[in-house]
Design a protein around this motif. Structure first.
Motif, PDB file in Angstrom:
ATOM      1  N   SER A  52       0.842  -1.194   0.000  1.00  0.00           N
ATOM      2  CA  SER A  52       0.000   0.000   0.000  1.00  0.00           C
ATOM      3  C   SER A  52       0.879   1.246   0.000  1.00  0.00           C
ATOM      4  O   SER A  52       1.987   1.253   0.548  1.00  0.00           O
ATOM      5  CB  SER A  52      -0.913   0.014   1.226  1.00  0.00           C
ATOM      6  N   CYS A  53       0.388   2.295  -0.628  1.00  0.00           N
ATOM      7  CA  CYS A  53       1.119   3.561  -0.685  1.00  0.00           C
ATOM      8  C   CYS A  53       0.800   4.364   0.570  1.00  0.00           C
ATOM      9  O   CYS A  53      -0.334   4.793   0.778  1.00  0.00           O
ATOM     10  CB  CYS A  53       0.731   4.336  -1.941  1.00  0.00           C
ATOM     11  N   ARG A  54       1.800   4.566   1.402  1.00  0.00           N
ATOM     12  CA  ARG A  54       1.624   5.297   2.655  1.00  0.00           C
ATOM     13  C   ARG A  54       1.655   6.811   2.436  1.00  0.00           C
ATOM     14  O   ARG A  54       0.891   7.555   3.040  1.00  0.00           O
ATOM     15  CB  ARG A  54       2.744   4.922   3.627  1.00  0.00           C
ATOM     16  N   VAL A  55       2.587   7.241   1.589  1.00  0.00           N
ATOM     17  CA  VAL A  55       2.801   8.676   1.372  1.00  0.00           C
ATOM     18  C   VAL A  55       3.094   8.901  -0.107  1.00  0.00           C
ATOM     19  O   VAL A  55       3.806   8.109  -0.730  1.00  0.00           O
ATOM     20  CB  VAL A  55       3.991   9.204   2.211  1.00  0.00           C
ATOM     21  N   LEU A  56       2.548   9.980  -0.657  1.00  0.00           N
ATOM     22  CA  LEU A  56       2.860  10.370  -2.030  1.00  0.00           C
ATOM     23  C   LEU A  56       3.031  11.884  -2.069  1.00  0.00           C
ATOM     24  O   LEU A  56       2.102  12.629  -1.753  1.00  0.00           O
ATOM     25  CB  LEU A  56       1.756   9.945  -2.993  1.00  0.00           C
ATOM     26  N   VAL A  57       4.234  12.326  -2.428  1.00  0.00           N
ATOM     27  CA  VAL A  57       4.524  13.748  -2.578  1.00  0.00           C
ATOM     28  C   VAL A  57       5.213  13.943  -3.923  1.00  0.00           C
ATOM     29  O   VAL A  57       5.461  12.982  -4.656  1.00  0.00           O
ATOM     30  CB  VAL A  57       5.415  14.272  -1.426  1.00  0.00           C
ATOM     31  N   HIS A  58       5.524  15.194  -4.258  1.00  0.00           N
ATOM     32  CA  HIS A  58       6.155  15.479  -5.544  1.00  0.00           C
ATOM     33  C   HIS A  58       7.311  16.457  -5.365  1.00  0.00           C
ATOM     34  O   HIS A  58       7.257  17.348  -4.511  1.00  0.00           O
ATOM     35  CB  HIS A  58       5.134  16.040  -6.531  1.00  0.00           C
ATOM     36  N   SER A  59       8.329  16.262  -6.187  1.00  0.00           N
ATOM     37  CA  SER A  59       9.514  17.113  -6.175  1.00  0.00           C
ATOM     38  C   SER A  59       9.577  17.945  -7.447  1.00  0.00           C
ATOM     39  O   SER A  59       9.211  17.471  -8.527  1.00  0.00           O
ATOM     40  CB  SER A  59      10.778  16.247  -6.062  1.00  0.00           C
ATOM     41  N   ARG A  60      10.079  19.161  -7.317  1.00  0.00           N
ATOM     42  CA  ARG A  60      10.250  20.022  -8.495  1.00  0.00           C
ATOM     43  C   ARG A  60      11.402  19.559  -9.378  1.00  0.00           C
ATOM     44  O   ARG A  60      11.453  19.893 -10.561  1.00  0.00           O
ATOM     45  CB  ARG A  60      10.526  21.463  -8.059  1.00  0.00           C
ATOM     46  N   PHE A  61      12.340  18.804  -8.781  1.00  0.00           N
ATOM     47  CA  PHE A  61      13.550  18.407  -9.488  1.00  0.00           C
ATOM     48  C   PHE A  61      13.690  16.884  -9.508  1.00  0.00           C
ATOM     49  O   PHE A  61      13.077  16.190  -8.694  1.00  0.00           O
ATOM     50  CB  PHE A  61      14.780  19.003  -8.793  1.00  0.00           C
ATOM     51  N   PRO A  62      14.514  16.355 -10.411  1.00  0.00           N
ATOM     52  CA  PRO A  62      14.811  14.923 -10.386  1.00  0.00           C
ATOM     53  C   PRO A  62      15.398  14.504  -9.038  1.00  0.00           C
ATOM     54  O   PRO A  62      16.128  15.261  -8.401  1.00  0.00           O
ATOM     55  CB  PRO A  62      15.840  14.754 -11.513  1.00  0.00           C
ATOM     56  N   VAL A  63      15.077  13.286  -8.622  1.00  0.00           N
ATOM     57  CA  VAL A  63      15.539  12.767  -7.336  1.00  0.00           C
ATOM     58  C   VAL A  63      16.781  11.908  -7.550  1.00  0.00           C
ATOM     59  O   VAL A  63      16.783  10.998  -8.379  1.00  0.00           O
ATOM     60  CB  VAL A  63      14.431  11.939  -6.652  1.00  0.00           C
ATOM     61  N   HIS A  64      17.833  12.199  -6.784  1.00  0.00           N
ATOM     62  CA  HIS A  64      19.097  11.471  -6.912  1.00  0.00           C
ATOM     63  C   HIS A  64      19.421  10.614  -5.697  1.00  0.00           C
ATOM     64  O   HIS A  64      20.253   9.704  -5.790  1.00  0.00           O
ATOM     65  CB  HIS A  64      20.249  12.455  -7.126  1.00  0.00           C
ATOM     66  N   ALA A  65      18.813  10.914  -4.558  1.00  0.00           N
ATOM     67  CA  ALA A  65      19.171  10.196  -3.334  1.00  0.00           C
ATOM     68  C   ALA A  65      17.999  10.213  -2.363  1.00  0.00           C
ATOM     69  O   ALA A  65      17.242  11.188  -2.301  1.00  0.00           O
ATOM     70  CB  ALA A  65      20.396  10.840  -2.680  1.00  0.00           C
TER      71      ALA A  65
END
Length: 205
Positions: A52-65
């Motif tokens: 199940s998906c506990r949390v869903l957020v969004h980033s303005r930039f690509p994620v590297h770490a």
């Protein structure tokens, strides 16, 4: 709510994974997607017991770490990109897994491109960043700066509270690995493990 054993796309919130990190202690899996044109990057945290998906957020930039805190319900997320002309911009996000609150921690407006994250212990976070810019710097795309930031309680760290002094550190090699294949493989392994568990314990579905 968890997915069913017949669900062919248990990680549909992310679509194409770019990075995946497991928290064995907490039974969690963090997955970051790829960034499309003018489309924020999804960052989802799943419960590996039922996917199940506990949390869903969004980033303005690509994620590297990404790195789960060793004791607190926190996920550090390092993001960024080259702006195409001069700066390496980005954010260090701190995601609270119980409230979904996300704080951007770097004080500077442009931020820094964060390449690697590692919790040294409960109070110290090691951060590897690209240089601020590539002005007269031919090694800017293969080197970076590392800093270890200490805080007594990371859950109470304020947004925009990490200063340039906090992030100052020595220069060293900073590879930019492509984590897509490893992420896809991790999702396959987690899904298969869950399907086996579900088949062994159908009453738990």
């Amino acid at each position: 709510m968890g997915v069913t054993a017949a669900d062919p796309h248990p990680f549909s919130a992310v679509e194409e994974p770019a990075l995946a990190v497991r928290d064995e202690r907490g039974g969690l899996l963090a997955v970051a997607g790829r960034r499309g044109y003018r489309v924020p990057v999804p960052v989802a945290v799943y419960d590996t017991s039922d996917l199940s998906c506990r949390v869903l957020v969004h980033s303005r930039f690509p994620v590297h770490a990404m790195a789960f805190h060793p004791a607190l319900p926190l996920l550090a997320v390092g993001t960024g990109r080259y702006d195409g002309g001069y700066f390496f911009e980005g954010e260090l996000l701190l995601l609270h897994l119980e409230t979904s609150e996300t704080r951007s921690l770097i004080e500077h407006e442009i931020g820094r491109q964060v390449l690697e994250l590692e919790w040294v212990d409960e109070h110290a976070l090691r951060i590897l960043m690209a240089p601020p810019d590539d002005w007269q710097d031919k090694q800017a795309r293969v080197e970076g700066h590392v800093a270890v930031v200490h805080r007594d309680d990371w859950a109470s760290v304020l947004a925009r509270s990490l200063t340039g002094r906090d992030l100052a550190g020595p220069r060293l090699p900073a590879p930019r690995p492509d984590g897509r294949e490893a992420a896809r493989q991790m999702l396959v392994e987690v899904t298969e493990a869950w399907r086996v568990q579900s088949a062994d314990h159908p009453a738990d579905l």
